[in-house]
Design a protein around this motif. Sequence first.
Motif, mmCIF file in Angstrom:
data_model
loop_
_atom_site.group_PDB
_atom_site.id
_atom_site.type_symbol
_atom_site.label_atom_id
_atom_site.label_comp_id
_atom_site.label_asym_id
_atom_site.label_seq_id
_atom_site.Cartn_x
_atom_site.Cartn_y
_atom_site.Cartn_z
ATOM 1 N N GLY A 37 41.795 36.763 42.267
ATOM 2 C CA GLY A 37 40.977 37.173 43.403
ATOM 3 C C GLY A 37 41.430 36.646 44.747
ATOM 4 N N GLU A 38 42.696 36.216 44.868
ATOM 5 C CA GLU A 38 43.180 35.919 46.215
ATOM 6 C C GLU A 38 43.151 37.199 47.046
ATOM 7 O OE1 GLU A 38 46.806 33.793 46.767
ATOM 8 O OE2 GLU A 38 46.290 32.205 45.354
ATOM 9 N N TYR A 39 43.457 38.311 46.366
ATOM 10 C CA TYR A 39 43.368 39.633 46.994
ATOM 11 C C TYR A 39 42.540 40.521 46.079
ATOM 12 C CZ TYR A 39 47.152 37.495 49.509
ATOM 13 O OH TYR A 39 47.900 36.610 50.227
ATOM 14 N N LEU A 40 41.420 40.982 46.580
ATOM 15 C CA LEU A 40 40.476 41.762 45.793
ATOM 16 C C LEU A 40 40.775 43.253 45.918
ATOM 17 C CD1 LEU A 40 37.252 39.791 46.762
ATOM 18 C CD2 LEU A 40 38.535 39.627 44.615
ATOM 19 N N ARG A 88 44.721 48.009 43.839
ATOM 20 C CA ARG A 88 43.970 49.063 43.130
ATOM 21 C C ARG A 88 43.127 48.466 42.009
ATOM 22 N NH1 ARG A 88 47.457 53.717 40.825
ATOM 23 N NH2 ARG A 88 45.344 54.384 40.283
ATOM 24 N N GLU A 89 43.762 47.638 41.200
ATOM 25 C CA GLU A 89 43.097 47.013 40.057
ATOM 26 C C GLU A 89 43.329 45.517 40.128
ATOM 27 O OE1 GLU A 89 41.218 48.431 37.822
ATOM 28 O OE2 GLU A 89 41.577 50.525 38.353
ATOM 29 N N GLN A 90 42.333 44.733 39.685
ATOM 30 C CA GLN A 90 42.470 43.287 39.761
ATOM 31 C C GLN A 90 43.126 42.701 38.523
ATOM 32 O OE1 GLN A 90 38.955 41.307 41.108
ATOM 33 N NE2 GLN A 90 39.719 39.257 40.679
ATOM 34 N N TRP A 91 42.791 43.222 37.377
ATOM 35 C CA TRP A 91 43.318 42.644 36.135
ATOM 36 C C TRP A 91 43.440 43.760 35.113
ATOM 37 C CZ3 TRP A 91 42.567 36.941 35.011
ATOM 38 C CH2 TRP A 91 43.187 36.564 33.809
ATOM 39 N N THR A 92 44.629 43.945 34.587
ATOM 40 C CA THR A 92 44.855 44.898 33.509
ATOM 41 C C THR A 92 45.384 44.131 32.303
ATOM 42 O OG1 THR A 92 47.171 45.373 34.041
ATOM 43 C CG2 THR A 92 45.475 46.652 35.221
ATOM 44 N N ALA A 93 45.525 44.834 31.175
ATOM 45 C CA ALA A 93 46.041 44.181 29.971
ATOM 46 C C ALA A 93 47.430 43.601 30.224
ATOM 47 C CB ALA A 93 46.085 45.179 28.819
ATOM 48 N N ALA A 150 26.781 38.864 54.121
ATOM 49 C CA ALA A 150 28.007 39.577 53.738
ATOM 50 C C ALA A 150 27.846 40.246 52.375
ATOM 51 C CB ALA A 150 29.181 38.612 53.708
ATOM 52 N N GLU A 151 28.480 41.406 52.232
ATOM 53 C CA GLU A 151 28.503 42.083 50.945
ATOM 54 C C GLU A 151 29.387 41.314 49.968
ATOM 55 O OE1 GLU A 151 29.708 46.100 51.381
ATOM 56 O OE2 GLU A 151 27.995 46.670 52.645
ATOM 57 N N SER A 152 29.107 41.502 48.692
ATOM 58 C CA SER A 152 29.889 40.828 47.662
ATOM 59 C C SER A 152 31.349 41.260 47.726
ATOM 60 C CB SER A 152 29.318 41.154 46.282
ATOM 61 O OG SER A 152 30.051 40.508 45.259
ATOM 62 N N GLY A 153 32.251 40.341 47.417
ATOM 63 C CA GLY A 153 33.666 40.668 47.387
ATOM 64 C C GLY A 153 34.392 40.230 48.638
ATOM 65 N N THR A 154 35.215 41.126 49.180
ATOM 66 C CA THR A 154 36.094 40.774 50.301
ATOM 67 C C THR A 154 35.326 40.270 51.507
ATOM 68 O OG1 THR A 154 37.744 42.394 49.568
ATOM 69 C CG2 THR A 154 37.893 41.632 51.834
ATOM 70 N N ALA A 155 34.212 40.932 51.859
ATOM 71 C CA ALA A 155 33.435 40.507 53.035
ATOM 72 C C ALA A 155 32.899 39.095 52.840
ATOM 73 C CB ALA A 155 32.294 41.484 53.296
ATOM 74 N N SER A 156 32.415 38.802 51.645
ATOM 75 C CA SER A 156 31.907 37.466 51.345
ATOM 76 C C SER A 156 33.037 36.442 51.356
ATOM 77 C CB SER A 156 31.213 37.482 49.981
ATOM 78 O OG SER A 156 30.599 36.251 49.706
ATOM 79 N N GLN A 157 34.192 36.813 50.839
ATOM 80 C CA GLN A 157 35.368 35.935 50.823
ATOM 81 C C GLN A 157 35.775 35.553 52.246
ATOM 82 O OE1 GLN A 157 39.040 37.873 49.636
ATOM 83 N NE2 GLN A 157 39.655 36.083 48.436
ATOM 84 N N LYS A 158 35.801 36.538 53.145
ATOM 85 C CA LYS A 158 36.185 36.271 54.531
ATOM 86 C C LYS A 158 35.133 35.427 55.249
ATOM 87 C CE LYS A 158 39.077 40.380 55.122
ATOM 88 N NZ LYS A 158 39.237 41.676 55.836
ATOM 89 N N HIS A 194 41.956 32.490 49.959
ATOM 90 C CA HIS A 194 41.062 31.776 49.072
ATOM 91 C C HIS A 194 40.748 32.605 47.836
ATOM 92 C CE1 HIS A 194 38.334 28.613 48.071
ATOM 93 N NE2 HIS A 194 37.296 29.401 48.038
ATOM 94 N N LEU A 195 40.987 32.039 46.644
ATOM 95 C CA LEU A 195 40.726 32.780 45.415
ATOM 96 C C LEU A 195 39.225 33.011 45.243
ATOM 97 C CD1 LEU A 195 39.765 30.678 42.848
ATOM 98 C CD2 LEU A 195 42.017 29.778 43.417
ATOM 99 N N TRP A 196 38.885 34.114 44.578
ATOM 100 C CA TRP A 196 37.485 34.541 44.527
ATOM 101 C C TRP A 196 37.026 34.964 43.139
ATOM 102 C CZ3 TRP A 196 34.859 32.764 48.252
ATOM 103 C CH2 TRP A 196 33.588 33.254 48.579
#
Length: 253
Positions: A37-40, A88-93, A150-158, A194-196
């Motif tokens: 989650g450094e980049y969401l 596009r995607e945070q975590w794939t197989a 702030a909305e959850s995710g990137t806005a909250s991270q910033k 910052h990781l999230w």
Amino acid sequence: MGKSKDDGPEGSLDMPLAAMSRADEITDRLITAIAVGEYLPGARLPSERDLAKSLHVGRMTVRAAIGRLVDQGLLSTQRGRAGGSFVREQWTAASNASVQRTLSSRWESLRDTCEAMVHLHGTIARAAAENRTDADAVVLKERLEAYREAESGTASQKADARLHTAIAEASHNLTLKRILLELEAQIGLAAPAHLWGFPEGMREMELRALADHERLVEAICAKRHAEAAAIGLAHARIDIELLEAALNRAGSN
């Protein structure tokens, strides 16, 4: 065109660390940075130039790694002034092996640096409570409210990053701020961000952080030094927890 000295042959994501090229290593680090989650999703990665500088490699190495992430479906690229590489995607197989390699290979160093940051955050919080001005208190309350809304995710991270910047500035100690930035850069898996964490549990983490933020800002504004230090120290442990969760997740799949 010839290869730069840090660009090796294409490597399999399943190969041992000793056989990995620099492109393999940077591919793993970018995959891991996105996974933790450094980049969401929806976020734009820093430019190739900035990534190359922060990762201490050539731009061709970064370009090769980004191309692999596009092939895996983790990134998309857009041209033009507003273009770049977007998550596009945070975590794939396919992320599991990269996350496992990246975190396990530098786990002792990561954990040691995280522990140093935990104590430094406590020290900065104490200094902020000791040195904050009335103007600092106004900014802290404004940044706290911005995080709350702030909305959850990137806005909250910033919003979180802006609040912690305000706390560091309220300490009025340039050396502490410099050391904090240096440690954050060491922990960062790509360009410092910052990781999230991952989508599941993210909102719970954000609400936990909000409760910490509220108590921390209150203690700093009230100049309760010891309380601010204890809250700042405990709050900073979230980063270690998120990294441990990522390593466990990668190892269990």
